[in-house]
Design an enzyme around this catalytic site. Sequence first.
Site, PDB file in Angstrom:
ATOM      1  N   GLY A 126       1.833   3.547  -6.809  1.00 22.89           N
ATOM      2  CA  GLY A 126       1.338   4.015  -5.169  1.00 22.89           C
ATOM      3  C   GLY A 126      -0.331   2.861  -4.854  1.00 22.89           C
ATOM      4  O   GLY A 126      -0.718   3.607  -3.608  1.00 22.89           O
ATOM      5  N   HIS A 175      -8.694  -3.384  -5.178  1.00 22.22           N
ATOM      6  CA  HIS A 175      -9.428  -2.628  -4.401  1.00 22.22           C
ATOM      7  C   HIS A 175      -9.389  -1.412  -5.355  1.00 22.22           C
ATOM      8  O   HIS A 175      -8.713  -0.907  -5.778  1.00 22.22           O
ATOM      9  CB  HIS A 175      -8.421  -2.443  -3.000  1.00 22.22           C
ATOM     10  CG  HIS A 175      -7.039  -1.732  -2.750  1.00 22.22           C
ATOM     11  ND1 HIS A 175      -6.190  -2.545  -2.665  1.00 22.22           N
ATOM     12  CD2 HIS A 175      -6.917  -0.448  -2.158  1.00 22.22           C
ATOM     13  CE1 HIS A 175      -5.132  -1.763  -3.085  1.00 22.22           C
ATOM     14  NE2 HIS A 175      -5.040  -0.396  -2.682  1.00 22.22           N
TER      15      HIS A 175
HETATM   16  P1  AMP Z   1      -3.637   1.935  -2.426  1.00 21.43           P
HETATM   17  O1  AMP Z   1      -2.423   2.589  -1.537  1.00 21.43           O
HETATM   18  O2  AMP Z   1      -4.031   2.455  -3.483  1.00 21.43           O
HETATM   19  O3  AMP Z   1      -2.560  -0.180  -2.364  1.00 21.43           O
HETATM   20  O4  AMP Z   1      -4.324   2.067  -0.556  1.00 21.43           O
HETATM   21  C1  AMP Z   1      -4.270   1.438   0.068  1.00 21.43           C
HETATM   22  C2  AMP Z   1      -5.217   1.586   1.176  1.00 21.43           C
HETATM   23  O5  AMP Z   1      -5.731   1.007   2.293  1.00 21.43           O
HETATM   24  C3  AMP Z   1      -4.934   3.243   1.835  1.00 21.43           C
HETATM   25  O6  AMP Z   1      -5.485   4.219   1.548  1.00 21.43           O
HETATM   26  C4  AMP Z   1      -4.377   3.074   3.493  1.00 21.43           C
HETATM   27  O7  AMP Z   1      -5.057   3.673   3.631  1.00 21.43           O
HETATM   28  C5  AMP Z   1      -5.330   1.531   3.393  1.00 21.43           C
HETATM   29  N1  AMP Z   1      -5.541   0.868   3.968  1.00 21.43           N
HETATM   30  C6  AMP Z   1      -4.082   0.643   4.789  1.00 21.43           C
HETATM   31  N2  AMP Z   1      -3.976   0.671   6.039  1.00 21.43           N
HETATM   32  C7  AMP Z   1      -5.988  -0.369   6.120  1.00 21.43           C
HETATM   33  C8  AMP Z   1      -6.382  -0.634   7.345  1.00 21.43           C
HETATM   34  N3  AMP Z   1      -6.168  -1.810   8.562  1.00 21.43           N
HETATM   35  N4  AMP Z   1      -7.771  -0.558   7.455  1.00 21.43           N
HETATM   36  C9  AMP Z   1      -8.292   0.063   6.105  1.00 21.43           C
HETATM   37  N5  AMP Z   1      -8.165   0.862   5.569  1.00 21.43           N
HETATM   38  C10 AMP Z   1      -6.458   0.679   5.425  1.00 21.43           C
END
Ligand code: AMP
Length: 117
Positions: free
Chosen positions: A96, A103
Amino acid sequence: MSSDAQCLFCRIVNGEIPAKKVFEDDEVIAFRDINPQAPTHVLVIPRKHIPSIDDMTEADVATIGTTVLRASHIARELGIDADGYRLVVNNGPGAGQTVFHIHFHLLGGRDFSWPPG
Ligand code: AMP
Ligand code: ZN
């Protein structure tokens, strides 16, 4: 500090893209997830661009250790520590991962099932 101009989270670190920051110091920043999966959903990231856990080297051990320690501090500050919280890292597309800058998802404010989906 290593940075990637194409990376969304590096652009948030650099202030090119706005984010609702809840914490920052010289190594780590944390901001609200744009698509929250729990009442509290914060992303805790190192300023340094490391694409994934699989890309970590020995040189990154202190940076990632500090990032985890800051996550526990932020959990306390946001008041989600007493009831428990999830700290989640997705590594690779199959798990995912969609943003390739390490992060930690800090999730709290509700109950969580196990195993995770
Ligand atoms: P992952 O799928 O583990 O790579 O998590 C990426 C996360 O980043 C997801 O939960 C998204 O909702 C979040 N995300 C994507 N773009 C942004 C943004 N501009 N600001 C804050 N969160 C974001
Ligand atoms: Zn990055």
